[in-house]
Design a protein around this motif. Structure first.
Motif, mmCIF file in Angstrom:
data_model
loop_
_atom_site.group_PDB
_atom_site.id
_atom_site.type_symbol
_atom_site.label_atom_id
_atom_site.label_comp_id
_atom_site.label_asym_id
_atom_site.label_seq_id
_atom_site.Cartn_x
_atom_site.Cartn_y
_atom_site.Cartn_z
ATOM 1 N N CYS A 86 28.086 30.126 -8.041
ATOM 2 C CA CYS A 86 28.586 30.416 -9.370
ATOM 3 C C CYS A 86 29.629 29.710 -9.606
ATOM 4 O O CYS A 86 30.057 28.528 -8.478
ATOM 5 C CB CYS A 86 29.368 31.750 -8.995
ATOM 6 S SG CYS A 86 30.886 32.471 -7.986
ATOM 7 N N CYS A 92 31.281 32.146 -12.985
ATOM 8 C CA CYS A 92 29.522 32.424 -13.597
ATOM 9 C C CYS A 92 28.516 31.861 -13.391
ATOM 10 O O CYS A 92 29.228 30.777 -12.311
ATOM 11 C CB CYS A 92 29.763 32.211 -15.088
ATOM 12 S SG CYS A 92 30.552 29.962 -15.230
ATOM 13 N N LEU A 93 27.595 31.698 -13.568
ATOM 14 C CA LEU A 93 26.336 31.243 -12.936
ATOM 15 C C LEU A 93 26.301 30.031 -14.402
ATOM 16 O O LEU A 93 25.315 30.360 -15.075
ATOM 17 C CB LEU A 93 25.485 31.884 -12.926
ATOM 18 C CG LEU A 93 25.254 32.604 -11.212
ATOM 19 C CD1 LEU A 93 23.829 33.382 -11.247
ATOM 20 C CD2 LEU A 93 25.588 32.130 -10.482
ATOM 21 N N TRP A 110 19.875 29.439 -7.918
ATOM 22 C CA TRP A 110 19.853 31.044 -7.642
ATOM 23 C C TRP A 110 17.861 31.294 -7.357
ATOM 24 O O TRP A 110 17.597 31.889 -6.961
ATOM 25 C CB TRP A 110 20.512 31.760 -8.211
ATOM 26 C CG TRP A 110 20.319 33.083 -8.424
ATOM 27 C CD1 TRP A 110 20.046 34.797 -7.296
ATOM 28 C CD2 TRP A 110 19.697 34.294 -9.182
ATOM 29 N NE1 TRP A 110 19.832 35.428 -8.041
ATOM 30 C CE2 TRP A 110 19.901 35.215 -9.163
ATOM 31 C CE3 TRP A 110 19.868 33.177 -10.869
ATOM 32 C CZ2 TRP A 110 19.240 36.780 -10.397
ATOM 33 C CZ3 TRP A 110 20.129 34.503 -12.018
ATOM 34 C CH2 TRP A 110 19.106 35.909 -11.096
ATOM 35 N N PHE A 114 28.717 38.070 -13.824
ATOM 36 C CA PHE A 114 28.420 38.837 -12.711
ATOM 37 C C PHE A 114 27.693 40.216 -13.676
ATOM 38 O O PHE A 114 26.766 40.150 -12.940
ATOM 39 C CB PHE A 114 29.580 39.139 -12.020
ATOM 40 C CG PHE A 114 28.627 40.063 -10.699
ATOM 41 C CD1 PHE A 114 28.143 39.680 -10.282
ATOM 42 C CD2 PHE A 114 30.512 41.490 -11.152
ATOM 43 C CE1 PHE A 114 28.355 40.536 -8.771
ATOM 44 C CE2 PHE A 114 29.591 41.684 -9.887
ATOM 45 C CZ PHE A 114 28.517 41.658 -8.928
ATOM 46 N N PHE A 122 26.168 36.613 -5.991
ATOM 47 C CA PHE A 122 26.449 35.631 -6.720
ATOM 48 C C PHE A 122 27.682 34.781 -6.641
ATOM 49 O O PHE A 122 27.341 33.189 -6.925
ATOM 50 C CB PHE A 122 26.739 36.208 -7.686
ATOM 51 C CG PHE A 122 27.719 36.304 -9.239
ATOM 52 C CD1 PHE A 122 27.245 36.344 -10.639
ATOM 53 C CD2 PHE A 122 28.994 35.720 -9.698
ATOM 54 C CE1 PHE A 122 27.116 35.970 -11.785
ATOM 55 C CE2 PHE A 122 29.305 35.048 -10.572
ATOM 56 C CZ PHE A 122 28.549 35.567 -12.251
ATOM 57 N N PHE A 148 24.736 39.269 -14.616
ATOM 58 C CA PHE A 148 24.127 39.513 -12.995
ATOM 59 C C PHE A 148 23.426 40.695 -12.859
ATOM 60 O O PHE A 148 22.289 40.817 -11.860
ATOM 61 C CB PHE A 148 24.801 38.819 -11.973
ATOM 62 C CG PHE A 148 23.911 37.995 -10.293
ATOM 63 C CD1 PHE A 148 23.285 37.372 -10.529
ATOM 64 C CD2 PHE A 148 24.442 38.584 -9.576
ATOM 65 C CE1 PHE A 148 22.402 36.683 -9.299
ATOM 66 C CE2 PHE A 148 24.233 38.111 -7.798
ATOM 67 C CZ PHE A 148 23.139 37.952 -8.273
ATOM 68 N N LYS A 175 27.383 40.725 -5.868
ATOM 69 C CA LYS A 175 28.708 39.749 -5.290
ATOM 70 C C LYS A 175 28.864 38.701 -4.373
ATOM 71 O O LYS A 175 29.248 37.639 -5.216
ATOM 72 C CB LYS A 175 29.546 40.727 -5.184
ATOM 73 C CG LYS A 175 31.365 40.141 -5.594
ATOM 74 C CD LYS A 175 32.682 40.776 -5.424
ATOM 75 C CE LYS A 175 32.378 42.283 -6.392
ATOM 76 N NZ LYS A 175 33.714 42.849 -6.487
#
Length: 121
Positions: free
Chosen positions: A27, A44-45, A53, A84, A23, A87, A20
């Motif tokens: 994000c 979100c990515l 990342w 997530f 991320f 991910f 988390k």
């Protein structure tokens, strides 16, 4: 050593906390780190976040094939951004197949084998 997966093969609670934080670093929307509490439901990515990342984790961007696989098989938004949940799916799959690779990823993000953040890079 701490287990990354729980007895049912899912991501352990302590591993999820680390993921988390990782991320949250990449994000959209941008968040204050370290993250205290939950991620926003719209986190979100996007392509920029995924690129950053990948660079920080692997030292190079994802190949087009890898990006396509992630976006095809993992949980994404309607716009094609990695959630997530997606991910977590990436790391669950990777950990099931090559736990050492996951430990290397965690180390690159500053975590030791007890999942303590030792380097806030």
């Amino acid at each position: 050593m701490i287990s990354l997966l729980d007895d049912d093969g899912g991501i352990s609670e302590s591993f999820e906390k680390c993921l988390k934080q990782i991320f949250a670093k990449y994000c959209t929307p941008k968040l204050t780190l370290p993250l205290a509490g939950d991620l926003p439901s719209n986190a979100c990515l996007d392509s920029t976040g995924m690129h950053a990342w990948a660079l920080d984790t692997n030292g190079e961007p994802f190949s087009e094939d890898t990006k396509e696989e992630i976006l095809q098989f993992m949980d994404v938004t309607d716009e094609g951004d990695l959630t997530f949940k997606g991910f977590l799916q990436v790391y669950q799959l990777q950990t099931e197949n090559d736990e050492e690779e996951t430990w290397r990823d965690l180390s690159k993000h500053g975590y030791d084998r007890s999942l303590n953040l030792i380097d806030k890079n």
